[in-house]
Structures are given as structure tokens and as C-alpha cells.
Design a protein around this motif. Structure first.
Motif, PDB file in Angstrom:
ATOM      1  N   VAL A 243     -10.445  38.601   6.519  1.00 26.97           N
ATOM      2  CA  VAL A 243      -9.467  39.664   6.274  1.00 26.97           C
ATOM      3  C   VAL A 243      -8.933  40.218   7.589  1.00 26.97           C
ATOM      4  CG1 VAL A 243      -9.166  41.986   5.352  1.00 26.97           C
ATOM      5  CG2 VAL A 243     -10.400  40.280   4.023  1.00 26.97           C
ATOM      6  N   VAL A 244      -9.807  40.463   8.552  1.00 24.28           N
ATOM      7  CA  VAL A 244      -9.366  40.986   9.847  1.00 24.28           C
ATOM      8  C   VAL A 244      -8.503  39.954  10.575  1.00 24.28           C
ATOM      9  CG1 VAL A 244     -10.162  41.676  12.138  1.00 24.28           C
ATOM     10  CG2 VAL A 244     -11.247  42.620  10.103  1.00 24.28           C
ATOM     11  N   GLY A 245      -8.865  38.674  10.471  1.00 24.81           N
ATOM     12  CA  GLY A 245      -8.039  37.633  11.070  1.00 24.81           C
ATOM     13  C   GLY A 245      -6.637  37.616  10.484  1.00 24.81           C
ATOM     14  N   ILE A 246      -6.533  37.786   9.173  1.00 24.49           N
ATOM     15  CA  ILE A 246      -5.219  37.829   8.524  1.00 24.49           C
ATOM     16  C   ILE A 246      -4.426  39.042   9.001  1.00 24.49           C
ATOM     17  CG2 ILE A 246      -4.057  38.117   6.305  1.00 24.49           C
ATOM     18  CD1 ILE A 246      -6.324  36.496   5.043  1.00 24.49           C
ATOM     19  N   ILE A 247      -5.110  40.176   9.190  1.00 20.54           N
ATOM     20  CA  ILE A 247      -4.421  41.378   9.683  1.00 20.54           C
ATOM     21  C   ILE A 247      -3.848  41.133  11.080  1.00 20.54           C
ATOM     22  CG2 ILE A 247      -4.743  43.774  10.400  1.00 20.54           C
ATOM     23  CD1 ILE A 247      -6.814  44.054   8.182  1.00 20.54           C
ATOM     24  N   TYR A 248      -4.639  40.491  11.952  1.00 15.85           N
ATOM     25  CA  TYR A 248      -4.140  40.179  13.293  1.00 15.85           C
ATOM     26  C   TYR A 248      -2.938  39.235  13.219  1.00 15.85           C
ATOM     27  CZ  TYR A 248      -7.788  42.342  16.160  1.00 15.85           C
ATOM     28  OH  TYR A 248      -8.605  43.243  16.819  1.00 15.85           O
ATOM     29  N   ILE A 249      -3.000  38.242  12.339  1.00 13.54           N
ATOM     30  CA  ILE A 249      -1.893  37.295  12.211  1.00 13.54           C
ATOM     31  C   ILE A 249      -0.622  38.012  11.766  1.00 13.54           C
ATOM     32  CG2 ILE A 249      -1.043  35.329  10.868  1.00 13.54           C
ATOM     33  CD1 ILE A 249      -3.925  34.273  10.835  1.00 13.54           C
ATOM     34  N   ILE A 250      -0.745  38.872  10.758  1.00 15.05           N
ATOM     35  CA  ILE A 250       0.425  39.612  10.263  1.00 15.05           C
ATOM     36  C   ILE A 250       0.988  40.521  11.349  1.00 15.05           C
ATOM     37  CG2 ILE A 250       1.192  41.348   8.606  1.00 15.05           C
ATOM     38  CD1 ILE A 250      -0.829  40.193   6.626  1.00 15.05           C
ATOM     39  N   LEU A 251       0.098  41.200  12.061  1.00 15.93           N
ATOM     40  CA  LEU A 251       0.529  42.125  13.105  1.00 15.93           C
ATOM     41  C   LEU A 251       1.301  41.407  14.209  1.00 15.93           C
ATOM     42  CD1 LEU A 251       0.412  45.031  14.205  1.00 15.93           C
ATOM     43  CD2 LEU A 251      -1.767  44.431  15.290  1.00 15.93           C
ATOM     44  N   ASN A 252       0.751  40.302  14.684  1.00 18.19           N
ATOM     45  CA  ASN A 252       1.408  39.565  15.755  1.00 18.19           C
ATOM     46  C   ASN A 252       2.668  38.859  15.258  1.00 18.19           C
ATOM     47  OD1 ASN A 252      -0.465  40.261  17.770  1.00 18.19           O
ATOM     48  ND2 ASN A 252      -1.876  38.680  17.077  1.00 18.19           N
ATOM     49  N   PHE A 253       2.679  38.444  13.992  1.00 15.60           N
ATOM     50  CA  PHE A 253       3.889  37.838  13.427  1.00 15.60           C
ATOM     51  C   PHE A 253       5.028  38.859  13.370  1.00 15.60           C
ATOM     52  CE2 PHE A 253       6.552  37.048   9.670  1.00 15.60           C
ATOM     53  CZ  PHE A 253       7.085  35.824  10.015  1.00 15.60           C
ATOM     54  N   LEU A 254       4.712  40.083  12.980  1.00 15.41           N
ATOM     55  CA  LEU A 254       5.737  41.125  12.955  1.00 15.41           C
ATOM     56  C   LEU A 254       6.264  41.408  14.356  1.00 15.41           C
ATOM     57  CD1 LEU A 254       4.155  43.653  10.406  1.00 15.41           C
ATOM     58  CD2 LEU A 254       6.050  42.060  10.009  1.00 15.41           C
ATOM     59  N   LEU A 255       5.356  41.404  15.341  1.00 12.01           N
ATOM     60  CA  LEU A 255       5.767  41.662  16.718  1.00 12.01           C
ATOM     61  C   LEU A 255       6.685  40.564  17.233  1.00 12.01           C
ATOM     62  CD1 LEU A 255       5.492  43.460  19.215  1.00 12.01           C
ATOM     63  CD2 LEU A 255       3.454  42.157  19.850  1.00 12.01           C
ATOM     64  N   THR A 256       6.329  39.302  17.011  1.00 10.47           N
ATOM     65  CA  THR A 256       7.155  38.198  17.478  1.00 10.47           C
ATOM     66  C   THR A 256       8.472  38.114  16.696  1.00 10.47           C
ATOM     67  OG1 THR A 256       5.898  36.722  15.997  1.00 10.47           O
ATOM     68  CG2 THR A 256       5.217  36.834  18.303  1.00 10.47           C
ATOM     69  N   SER A 257       8.442  38.452  15.414  1.00  7.11           N
ATOM     70  CA  SER A 257       9.678  38.445  14.621  1.00  7.11           C
ATOM     71  C   SER A 257      10.648  39.503  15.129  1.00  7.11           C
ATOM     72  CB  SER A 257       9.365  38.692  13.148  1.00  7.11           C
ATOM     73  OG  SER A 257       8.545  37.669  12.618  1.00  7.11           O
ATOM     74  N   PHE A 258      10.120  40.688  15.427  1.00  3.42           N
ATOM     75  CA  PHE A 258      10.977  41.739  15.983  1.00  3.42           C
ATOM     76  C   PHE A 258      11.551  41.309  17.329  1.00  3.42           C
ATOM     77  CE2 PHE A 258      11.276  45.378  18.904  1.00  3.42           C
ATOM     78  CZ  PHE A 258      12.297  46.084  18.279  1.00  3.42           C
ATOM     79  N   ALA A 259      10.737  40.669  18.148  1.00  4.27           N
ATOM     80  CA  ALA A 259      11.218  40.215  19.455  1.00  4.27           C
ATOM     81  C   ALA A 259      12.299  39.149  19.296  1.00  4.27           C
ATOM     82  CB  ALA A 259      10.057  39.664  20.280  1.00  4.27           C
ATOM     83  N   GLY A 260      12.125  38.241  18.316  1.00  8.66           N
ATOM     84  CA  GLY A 260      13.147  37.236  18.072  1.00  8.66           C
ATOM     85  C   GLY A 260      14.461  37.862  17.632  1.00  8.66           C
ATOM     86  N   TRP A 261      14.367  38.867  16.757  1.00  8.17           N
ATOM     87  CA  TRP A 261      15.578  39.564  16.317  1.00  8.17           C
ATOM     88  C   TRP A 261      16.240  40.286  17.487  1.00  8.17           C
ATOM     89  CZ3 TRP A 261      16.346  44.885  16.557  1.00  8.17           C
ATOM     90  CH2 TRP A 261      17.509  45.350  15.944  1.00  8.17           C
ATOM     91  N   LEU A 262      15.435  40.928  18.329  1.00  2.00           N
ATOM     92  CA  LEU A 262      15.975  41.655  19.473  1.00  2.00           C
ATOM     93  C   LEU A 262      16.634  40.695  20.458  1.00  2.00           C
ATOM     94  CD1 LEU A 262      16.291  44.338  20.953  1.00  2.00           C
ATOM     95  CD2 LEU A 262      14.040  43.956  21.976  1.00  2.00           C
ATOM     96  N   GLU A 263      16.022  39.530  20.686  1.00  3.04           N
ATOM     97  CA  GLU A 263      16.602  38.558  21.613  1.00  3.04           C
ATOM     98  C   GLU A 263      17.964  38.078  21.112  1.00  3.04           C
ATOM     99  OE1 GLU A 263      15.493  34.261  23.704  1.00  3.04           O
ATOM    100  OE2 GLU A 263      14.212  35.130  22.154  1.00  3.04           O
TER     101      GLU A 263
END
Length: 300
Positions: A243-263
Motif C-alpha cells: 500500500v505504501v509503495g502504491i502511494i509513493y508511485i501515485i505521488l511521484n506520478f502526479l509530480l511528473t505529470s504536473f512537470a510534463g504539463w508545465l513543460e
């Protein structure tokens, strides 16, 4: 579609690629099935081990407070490390040798030391030399270690991003009368940000994950540390890790997705609007030039 680094595959290459894809998919399915069977044989798929995650107590008491501390430490570290890294990255390109030397020494020194060791040193410093309370000390130590290490890494990212720009950008800025500081802040940095953004985001993801080091070694109540407390109370070690691993994956996916949108947004904002001037607009511009005192040069 062919490019410099890629040739369009022919019929044989296409068949080979399809075959490799099928083989990989089958192997992946077999591995997942083996993992599932192994967990089932060990009793790790019992509903009693997963049921706590369907209740609010497990989240409000353990996981969400731990996630909040993780985000808090990561956010503070990002806010401090980004401008500090930019300053040291620019300082490493200074025309003054002593500035380059000091900045280079600081960057190379902290980049060479493991971030965990920096956290431990910072914790000992706060214990022996400050009045920081024992409750706040782990947060201070984690943030200090993360800032010192990641600022040095970000300094190299900033320096590489600026050096990757064509020299003509600097020469053009000097040609129109801009000073070096103005050239850096108004011309080079805005263009380099887009090129640096993927590397910067990768480092921000590292910051989020490295907060777990403080939980293991310093007792910082971040997400992974809270997981251990939850697992001790509910006796569900493997499910809690998943469960904690999935939380980290979701968190980092949101961060990279936001960065892709910003770029993409930054790249679009730097493109020309593509507006086409009509004949009347051109006549108006010429009239304005003539009226502005350009005289015969404009009329010609």
C-alpha cells in the motif's frame, strides 16, 4: 518514421518486435502469477490483513499523518534547494576565479557525501549546538541533509542547462546593451528552465523518496516510518509495504505529470503567435514610422 537515431523497421524487424513483445508479456504474466500464488500460499492475501486499509483509523492515525510529514519535509527542501542550487550553479560560471573556486568546492563536497550521512551529521549538530526540541529535530535534520545534497546536484543541472544554450543568445544580449546579470536573468535562465525541467523533476522525485531515510535512521515520522507502526499494530507487514509503495508511485506520478504539463505550457508560451499582418496593418506601421521621425528612411 525514420530519424537520425532510428530507422523505420522492415517486415522482418516488425515480426521480430511483435514476437519479442508477446514473449515479454507472457513472461510478465507468469511472474505476476507466481507472485500471486506465493503470497496466497503464505497467507498474505487473507482479507483480515487488507481490511484495515478499508477503515478510516489506519489512514487518519498512521498513513495520512506520515504522508503529510513526507510532503512537508520534501516541500521545505525543494523550496530551499532550488534557489540555492541556482545560485551555486550560476556562481560556478562566474568570471571571478575565487567565486568559481568557492562555489565549485562547496558543490563537489556536498555532492560527494551520501545524503544519509549528511542527515546524521545535521542531527548531531542540532543535538549538541542548538536548542531545537527533540520533536522537531528529526525534521530539521532531514531537511538539512536533503537541502545540502540536492542543492549541489541542482547546481550542476542549472549549470549544464545554461551551458547547453547557443552562445549566440549571450552575444545577442550583449549586442543590445544588456549587462551580464540582466543577460542571465532575462535571457539565459528563462530559456534554460524548459531544458532543465525534466532533470529538475527527477531530482524532486528523489527528494520525496529520500525522506524515508530520516524515518529509518532518525525516527522521523514520515510515511514509511508510520507504515512500520501500522504493521506492528495490525500484523500486516507485506500488505502495508504494498500500500505504501502504491502511494509513493501515485505521488511521484502526479509530480511528473504536473512537470510534463508545465513543460508543454512553457514551450507553447515561447512560440510565436503566428499572427499574419494584412496590407492595412503594414501601411499603418509605415505611417507610424514616418510620423515617429524616421523620415525619408522610412518612406524609402
Amino acid at each position: 518514421m525514420s530519424s537520425v537515431l532510428y530507422d523505420t523497421p522492415g517486415p522482418r524487424a516488425k515480426r521480430r518486435n511483435v514476437l519479442l513483445s508477446v514473449v515479454f508479456t507472457v513472461l510478465l504474466a507468469l511472474v505476476l502469477w507466481w507472485v500471486w500464488q506465493t503470497m496466497d500460499d503464505k497467507g498474505q492475501l487473507k482479507w483480515s490483513l487488507w481490511e484495515p486499509f478499508t477503515t478510516s483509523e489506519a489512514w487518519t492515525t498512521y498513513l495520512l499523518p506520515g504522508l503529510g510529514d513526507t510532503l512537508k519535509a520534501a516541500a521545505i527542501s525543494m523550496v530551499i534547494a532550488l534557489p540555492l542550487g541556482a545560485v551555486f550553479g550560476i556562481a560556478r560560471m562566474s568570471e571571478h576565479a575565487w567565486v568559481r573556486g568557492v562555489a565549485g568546492t562547496v558543490v563537489e563536497f556536498f555532492r560527494a557525501i551520501p545524503v544519509l550521512l549528511l542527515m546524521l551529521f545535521a542531527n548531531e549538530f542540532y543535538v549538541r549546538s542548538t536548542d531545537v526540541s527533540s520533536e522537531q529535530r528529526p525534521l530539521y535534520a532531514v531537511v538539512t541533509g536533503l537541502v545540502l545534497y540536492n542543492a549541489s546536484v541542482l547546481a550542476e543541472i542549472v549549470r549544464a542547462g545554461i551551458l547547453s544554450l547557443p552562445k549566440g543568445q549571450t552575444e545577442a544580449a550583449y549586442a543590445v546593451g544588456l549587462r551580464k546579470g540582466q543577460t542571465m536573468t532575462s535571457v539565459l535562465l528563462p530559456q534554460a528552465v524548459t531544458a532543465m525541467l525534466p532533470a529538475i523533476v527527477s531530482q524532486l522525485v528523489v527528494i520525496v523518496k529520500d525522506t524515508a531515510l530520516g524515518g529509518v535512521m532518525l525516527g522521523f515520522t514520515e510515511l514509511l516510518n508510520s507504515r512500520s507502526t501500522l504493521a506492528a499494530n495490525y500484523a500486516n507487514v507485506i500488505p502495508s509495504f504494498i500500500v505504501v509503495g502504491i502511494i509513493y508511485i501515485i505521488l511521484n506520478f502526479l509530480l511528473t505529470s504536473f512537470a510534463g504539463w508545465l513543460e508543454k505550457r512553457l514551450r507553447r508560451s515561447k512560440k510565436s503567435t503566428g499572427a499574419v499582418l494584412g496590407a492595412d496593418d503594414v501601411d499603418d506601421l509605415n505611417a507610424a514610422e514616418v510620423g515617429g521621425g524616421f523620415g525619408s528612411g522610412a518612406s524609402a
